[in-house]
Scaffold this active site. Structure first.
Site, PDB file in Angstrom:
ATOM      1  N   SER A  34       1.051  -1.302  -0.009  1.00 29.80           N
ATOM      2  CA  SER A  34       0.082  -0.062  -0.091  1.00 29.80           C
ATOM      3  C   SER A  34       0.891   1.224  -0.107  1.00 29.80           C
ATOM      4  O   SER A  34       1.948   1.361   0.572  1.00 29.80           O
ATOM      5  CB  SER A  34      -0.879   0.094   1.386  1.00 29.80           C
TER       6      SER A  34
ATOM      7  N   TYR B 261      -1.785   5.684  -4.332  1.00 24.25           N
ATOM      8  CA  TYR B 261      -3.009   6.860  -4.165  1.00 24.25           C
ATOM      9  C   TYR B 261      -2.370   8.059  -4.851  1.00 24.25           C
ATOM     10  O   TYR B 261      -1.170   8.250  -4.760  1.00 24.25           O
ATOM     11  CB  TYR B 261      -3.188   7.193  -2.597  1.00 24.25           C
TER      12      TYR B 261
ATOM     13  N   THR C 225      -5.693   2.967  -7.030  1.00 25.29           N
ATOM     14  CA  THR C 225      -6.992   2.938  -6.146  1.00 25.29           C
ATOM     15  C   THR C 225      -7.832   4.287  -6.410  1.00 25.29           C
ATOM     16  O   THR C 225      -7.514   5.466  -6.461  1.00 25.29           O
ATOM     17  CB  THR C 225      -6.815   2.783  -4.782  1.00 25.29           C
TER      18      THR C 225
ATOM     19  N   LYS D  22      -8.017  -0.073  -9.426  1.00 24.56           N
ATOM     20  CA  LYS D  22      -8.514  -0.771  -8.486  1.00 24.56           C
ATOM     21  C   LYS D  22      -9.956  -0.301  -7.582  1.00 24.56           C
ATOM     22  O   LYS D  22      -9.601   1.117  -7.345  1.00 24.56           O
ATOM     23  CB  LYS D  22      -7.629  -1.123  -7.183  1.00 24.56           C
TER      24      LYS D  22
ATOM     25  N   HIS E 162     -13.327  -2.049  -1.810  1.00 25.01           N
ATOM     26  CA  HIS E 162     -12.133  -1.607  -0.855  1.00 25.01           C
ATOM     27  C   HIS E 162     -12.450  -2.300   0.388  1.00 25.01           C
ATOM     28  O   HIS E 162     -12.566  -1.910   1.436  1.00 25.01           O
ATOM     29  CB  HIS E 162     -12.456  -0.025  -0.548  1.00 25.01           C
TER      30      HIS E 162
HETATM   31  C1  LIG Z   1      -6.994  -2.216   7.370  1.00 21.50           C
HETATM   32  C2  LIG Z   1      -7.269  -1.960   5.857  1.00 21.50           C
HETATM   33  C3  LIG Z   1      -6.488  -1.234   5.110  1.00 21.50           C
HETATM   34  C4  LIG Z   1      -6.744  -0.982   3.852  1.00 21.50           C
HETATM   35  N1  LIG Z   1      -6.017   0.117   3.021  1.00 21.50           N
HETATM   36  C5  LIG Z   1      -6.002   0.050   1.773  1.00 21.50           C
HETATM   37  C6  LIG Z   1      -5.032   1.064   1.072  1.00 21.50           C
HETATM   38  O1  LIG Z   1      -4.366   1.516   1.626  1.00 21.50           O
HETATM   39  N2  LIG Z   1      -5.139   0.825  -0.405  1.00 21.50           N
HETATM   40  C7  LIG Z   1      -6.043   0.437  -1.052  1.00 21.50           C
HETATM   41  O2  LIG Z   1      -6.210   0.223  -2.329  1.00 21.50           O
HETATM   42  N3  LIG Z   1      -6.860  -0.521  -0.250  1.00 21.50           N
HETATM   43  C8  LIG Z   1      -6.760  -0.735   0.995  1.00 21.50           C
HETATM   44  N4  LIG Z   1      -7.772  -1.590   1.541  1.00 21.50           N
HETATM   45  C9  LIG Z   1      -8.697  -2.341   0.778  1.00 21.50           C
HETATM   46  C10 LIG Z   1      -7.953  -3.607   0.427  1.00 21.50           C
HETATM   47  O3  LIG Z   1      -6.945  -3.689  -0.469  1.00 21.50           O
HETATM   48  C11 LIG Z   1      -8.970  -4.711  -0.196  1.00 21.50           C
HETATM   49  O4  LIG Z   1      -9.607  -4.168  -1.134  1.00 21.50           O
HETATM   50  C12 LIG Z   1      -9.930  -5.242   0.670  1.00 21.50           C
HETATM   51  O5  LIG Z   1      -9.298  -5.406   2.007  1.00 21.50           O
HETATM   52  C13 LIG Z   1     -10.515  -6.605   0.252  1.00 21.50           C
HETATM   53  O6  LIG Z   1     -11.499  -6.905   1.117  1.00 21.50           O
HETATM   54  P1  LIG Z   1     -11.367  -8.134   2.209  1.00 21.50           P
HETATM   55  O7  LIG Z   1     -10.611  -7.473   3.374  1.00 21.50           O
HETATM   56  O8  LIG Z   1     -12.962  -8.406   2.597  1.00 21.50           O
HETATM   57  O9  LIG Z   1     -10.462  -9.361   1.885  1.00 21.50           O
HETATM   58  C14 LIG Z   1      -7.800  -1.711   2.944  1.00 21.50           C
HETATM   59  C15 LIG Z   1      -8.454  -2.647   3.793  1.00 21.50           C
HETATM   60  C16 LIG Z   1      -8.343  -2.822   5.000  1.00 21.50           C
HETATM   61  C17 LIG Z   1      -9.161  -4.056   5.724  1.00 21.50           C
END
Ligand SMILES: Cc1cc2nc3c(=O)[nH]c(=O)nc-3n(C[C@H](O)[C@H](O)[C@H](O)COP(=O)(O)O)c2cc1C
Length: 359
Positions: A112, A135, A161, A233, A257
Site C-alpha cells: 500500500s 494513491y 485505487t 482498483k 475496498h
Molecule cells: C485495514 C485495511 C486497510 C486498507 N488499506 C488500503 C490501502 O491502503 N489501499 C487500497 O487500495 N486498499 C486498501 N484496503 C482495501 C484492500 O485492498 C481490499 O480491497 C480489501 O481489504 C478486500 O476485502 P477483504 O478485506 O474482505 O478481503 C484496505 C483494507 C483494509 C481492511
C-alpha cells in the site's frame, strides 16, 4: 509444507477472533471496520454463500495445477495479498513480514501507499513478486516519484485505487479518533498529519494529502508515465471498466475496498460478471472483498476473474504469526482451492468457467 499445525485456526474466518485478542483495540477496529452500517461488509460474504457450484465427476483430478500469471507476475496460486495500510499495527516487522510470508507461499504481495515500510525496504527484504498500490497525492511530483521508485525497485504493476476520492466514514475509527502510534509513520511520504477533533487521523490525512479531483485524464497521465501495467482498483460498473481499459489500464480490480468506502454498494462478486463480460478479455480482471474460502476463489474465477486478493485475513495472520502466519494463510487458501477444484473436476484454472455454477 504442513501449515495445519495444532492451535492454528482451521479456516480464514476463525483468524479474526484470535487476532482480536492480540491487537490493540483501536488497531483491531481499524482493520475490521466497514463504512456506515456495514451492509456491504456482510454482503461481500453473503453473496459468495448464495452461489452454488455444480461439479463435474469422473475427470481424473490426480494432478491439479493452480499455476498462473497475474498482471505479468508468475504465481503459484491465483490469490494475492491485497494492499492494506499500516501493517506495523500488527507486527513489528510490518510489511517486510507480510511480503516475506507471501514470497514463502509463492504468492504476489501488493504494498500500500500507506505502508509503514518503504517500497525499497520491502524490495530489499523479499524476492517474491510484488505490486505497488498508488494513491494520487495532491503533489503530482511526489506521485510521479513514488511510481518511479516502485519501478526502480522491481514492483511489477501499479494498482491505482480510484474508489477513495474521500475516505469512507468508518464510525469506530471516528469514535476512537484513530491515528498512527508515534513509532509508526507513513513511510513513503513522511509523517501523518494531526487529526482535527472528532475525526479519525486517517480521514484528516486523506483530506489534506490525497487528490479528490482525480479524473480519467489522470489515469491516462499515469499510464503514460509508467512502464508498468497500471491496473484500476475499485471498479464497480461495466462502463467504468471499459473506460479504464480505453484509458490505458492493463486490468481492473472489481473491489469495494473491503466495504470501507461507499456503504450499500453490491458485493464485488455480484458486480463481477457484468464487468468481466464488458471487458471481453481485453485486460485482466481481478476481484477482492470477502474472499475467505477456496470455493470463493473457484466462484470468482468461474465468473470471469483471473485472480483474487485477500485483505483482512492477511492482517489477522500477520498479527497471529508474523511472516509465518502470512505464509500459512496463503497455504490454507492453496489447500482449499486445490481441494475445491478437484471436487469440481477441474484440473487447471482454465477449467473454471460459468458452466460449473448452478443456474
Ligand atoms: C485495514 C485495511 C486497510 C486498507 N488499506 C488500503 C490501502 O491502503 N489501499 C487500497 O487500495 N486498499 C486498501 N484496503 C482495501 C484492500 O485492498 C481490499 O480491497 C480489501 O481489504 C478486500 O476485502 P477483504 O478485506 O474482505 O478481503 C484496505 C483494507 C483494509 C481492511
Amino acid at each position: 509444507m504442513n501449515d495445519e499445525r495444532p492451535g492454528w485456526p482451521l479456516n480464514l474466518e476463525s483468524l479474526e477472533a484470535l487476532a482480536a485478542e492480540l491487537l490493540e483495540r483501536t488497531a483491531y477496529d481499524y482493520y475490521r471496520s466497514g463504512a456506515g452500517d456495514e451492509i456491504t461488509l456482510g454482503r461481500n460474504r453473503a453473496a459468495f454463500s448464495e452461489i452454488q457450484l455444480l461439479p463435474h465427476v469422473l475427470r481424473d483430478v490426480s494432478e491439479v495445477s493452480l499455476e498462473t500469471e497475474l498482471l505479468g507476475s508468475r504465481a503459484s496460486l491465483p490469490v494475492a495479498v491485497a494492499p492494506t495500510a499500516f501493517h506495523g499495527l500488527a507486527d513489528p516487522q510490518a510489511e517486510v513480514a507480510t511480503a516475506r510470508g507471501a514470497a514463502a507461499a509463492d504468492a504476489v504481495f501488493c504494498l500500500s501507499s500507506l505502508s509503514n515500510t518503504t517500497p525499497e525496504a520491502v524490495a530489499d527484504a523479499s524476492t517474491g513478486p510484488r505490486w505497488f498500490q498508488l494513491y494520487v497525492f495532491r503533489d503530482r511530483g511526489l506521485t510521479r516519484d513514488l511510481v518511479e521508485r516502485a519501478e526502480a525497485c522491481g514492483y511489477g504493476a501499479i494498482l491505482l485505487t480510484v474508489d477513495a476520492p474521500v475516505l469512507g466514514r468508518r464510525e469506530r475509527d471516528v469514535g476512537n479518533a484513530f491515528e498512527l502510534p508515534e513509532h509508526l509513520t507513513i513511510a513513503c511520504v513522511g509523517d501523518a498529519v494531526e487529526a482535527p477533533e472528532g475525526e479519525s487521523g486517517l480521514a484528516a490525512y486523506f483530506a489534506s494529502q490525497l487528490d479528490p479531483s482525480l479524473t480519467w485524464s489522470d489515469l491516462e497521465w499515469l499510464a503514460g508515465i509508467s512502464s508498468l501495467p497500471v491496473v484500476v482498483k475499485g471498479v464497480h460498473r461495466p462502463d467504468d471498466a471499459v473506460r479504464a481499459v480505453d484509458s490505458g489500464a492493463g486490468g481492473v480490480i472489481v473491489s469495494n475496498h473491503g466495504a470501507r468506502q461507499l456503504d450499500t454498494v453490491p458485493a464485488t462478486v455480484e458486480m463481477l460478471p457484468a464487468v468481466a463480460d464488458a471487458i471481453e478479455g481485453r485486460a485482466e480482471v481481478l476481484l477482492d472483498g470477502g474472499v475467505r474460502r477456496g470455493t470463493d476463489v473457484v466462484k470468482a474465477l468461474c465468473l470471469g476473474a483471473d485472480g483474487v486478493m485477500i485483505g483482512r485475513p492477511a492482517l489477522w495472520a500477520l498479527a497471529l504469526g508474523g511472516e509465518a502466519g502470512v505464509r500459512r494463510v496463503l497455504n490454507m487458501m492453496r489447500l482449499e482451492l486445490r481441494e475445491a477444484m478437484a471436487l469440481c473436476g477441474a484440473r487447471s484454472l482454465g477449467d473454471l468457467s460459468a458452466e460449473l455454477l448452478a443456474p
